[in-house]
Design an enzyme around this catalytic site. Structure first.
Site, PDB file in Angstrom:
ATOM      1  CB  CYS A  67      -0.892   0.020   1.235  1.00 55.09           C
ATOM      2  SG  CYS A  67      -2.112  -1.313   1.283  1.00 55.09           S
ATOM      3  CD  GLU A  92      -2.289   3.855   3.220  1.00 49.21           C
ATOM      4  OE1 GLU A  92      -3.489   4.144   3.346  1.00 49.21           O
ATOM      5  OE2 GLU A  92      -1.877   3.032   2.386  1.00 49.21           O
ATOM      6  NE  ARG A 140      -9.411   4.406  -6.873  1.00 45.18           N
ATOM      7  CZ  ARG A 140      -8.522   3.650  -6.251  1.00 45.18           C
ATOM      8  NH1 ARG A 140      -8.917   2.651  -5.491  1.00 45.18           N
ATOM      9  NH2 ARG A 140      -7.227   3.884  -6.397  1.00 45.18           N
ATOM     10  CB  CYS A 198      -5.697  -2.076   4.299  1.00 48.22           C
ATOM     11  SG  CYS A 198      -3.912  -2.337   4.494  1.00 48.22           S
TER      12      CYS A 198
END
Length: 103
Positions: free
Chosen positions: A18, A20, A46, A52
């Site tokens: 990801c 992050e 989006r 997550c």
């Protein structure tokens, strides 16, 4: 110090990481150790994307005072990572990670 670090997710056919996680690694490699806030924004309109579960735990372990900019019910707000991961506790290696980050 107000520095903005940017990155992108790194997904491919076999999996990936990801944004992050990638941004955190890039910031650490630049010598940055203190993090105020983080936000992920998706492409194609989006908007703001919440981290997550794995990223939430990583943020708690490596930046326990960080705030995450998220969107809930159409409202964008800055929330403590502990609010996004209720009843969580740092991983067993969090203290080791803290010492590594301080060195």
């Amino acid at each position: 110090d107000g520095t903005v670090c940017r990155g992108t997710n790194g997904f491919g056919k076999g999996g990936g990481a990801c944004a992050e996680l990638i941004v955190r690694g890039m910031a650490l490699s630049d010598g940055r150790r203190d993090f105020d806030a983080i936000v992920a924004v998706g492409d194609a309109g989006r908007g703001v994307i919440p981290p997550c579960g794995v990223c939430r735990q990583m943020l708690l372990d490596y930046a326990p005072t960080i705030h995450v900019i998220t969107e809930f019910d159409g409202l964008v707000a800055k929330r403590a990572i502990t609010e996004l991961l209720p009843l969580a506790k740092p991983s067993w290696f969090a203290e080791s990670a803290k010492r590594t980050a301080e060195s």
